[in-house]
Design a protein around this motif. Sequence first.
Motif, PDB file in Angstrom:
ATOM      1  N   LYS A   1      25.395  18.205 -26.453  1.00  0.00           N
ATOM      2  CA  LYS A   1      26.791  17.973 -26.094  1.00  0.00           C
ATOM      3  C   LYS A   1      27.706  18.113 -27.310  1.00  0.00           C
ATOM      4  CE  LYS A   1      29.933  14.511 -24.154  1.00  0.00           C
ATOM      5  NZ  LYS A   1      30.041  13.132 -23.593  1.00  0.00           N
TER       6      LYS A   1
ATOM      7  N   LEU B   1      30.578  21.003 -27.933  1.00  0.00           N
ATOM      8  CA  LEU B   1      31.983  20.657 -28.181  1.00  0.00           C
ATOM      9  C   LEU B   1      32.497  21.349 -29.445  1.00  0.00           C
ATOM     10  CD1 LEU B   1      32.058  16.829 -27.342  1.00  0.00           C
ATOM     11  CD2 LEU B   1      32.990  18.712 -25.984  1.00  0.00           C
TER      12      LEU B   1
ATOM     13  N   ASP C   1      21.733  17.567 -30.756  1.00  0.00           N
ATOM     14  CA  ASP C   1      22.582  16.996 -29.725  1.00  0.00           C
ATOM     15  C   ASP C   1      23.345  18.132 -29.051  1.00  0.00           C
ATOM     16  OD1 ASP C   1      23.896  14.251 -28.723  1.00  0.00           O
ATOM     17  OD2 ASP C   1      25.474  15.755 -28.935  1.00  0.00           O
TER      18      ASP C   1
END
Length: 326
Positions: free
Chosen positions: A186, A190, A184
């Motif tokens: 994203k 982050l 993932d």
Amino acid sequence: MSAPSTPVPPSTPTPPLSPATTRAPGPVPTAKAPATARLDWRLRFAVLSVIWGFSFLLIKVGTEAYAPFQVALGRVFFGALALLTVLLIRREPLPRGRRTWAHLSVAALLLNTAPFSLFAYAELSIPSSLAGICNATSPLWGMALSLVALSEDRPTRRRFAGLGLGFLGVLTVLGAWQGFSGLDAKGTALALLAALCYPIGWIYVRRTLASTPGSPVALTGAQLLVSTLQLAAVSALFTSTPASFPLWPTLSVIALGALGTGMALQMQYGLVTEIGPTTAQMVTYFIPVIATTAGVLLLDEQLHWNTPVGAAVVLAGAALTQTRRR
């Protein structure tokens, strides 16, 4: 995570108040060691590693019932409550002065509010073990930034080699040769951004609060108090009040703050006083190992060969960036 959290130069931040944890923006304590020093420092070192290593698992469990901003809010609230209780027992005041509180507000944003929220959001879509490994990149980011922002941190070939090796480890963890498939993007971004917040925060602290009077507990307690107010405002704007308070997620958030911030910081101050910051900072390198082990054993997270191998390379690179010639 914080972890914080280590009383070393800003080029070696750890999670902060967390590894998160991080050391308070103030002088390294030189007074008598606290009562916990009666326990062997190796035992306290091991307990501290476990507490900060489990922080990423606690974040994961907390997000099962609460919004990421709420998990971060609970974390700083219970951490502040723990440290303010210590200050009350010691009859020690909070810092004074508008300028000090203004700098603490920025420090709270960079070292608590932003990274704690980012890690919580990241763990909505990535395993807690990967978040723990991303946290271990903080020393790498810190070394890269300090070469630009801190004139006293001179680049050396060894430190450049450590930086390159560390980021090679990051690419190994992420499976770059496979095109980052199954990852993932994203959530990982982050988590890496959260790790980047720590060295930025510590460079700011070093420039603005290094000579501020007050104990680390008082300064950190004030910083967490400000972060609590920041996250309370953000949570009120962007989240709704929880309809229920499930047992395990609630206990996870409480433990994340009270133990991972309050108790852990107290233990760390004792370690710094007793064995010095250089040895105490080595807790940083145990956090991703424990975070990965906890995620695999307790949350049934998948573990591929490149994750532990890449993590080992990241830690080797981070350690190399912190070595200095005598």
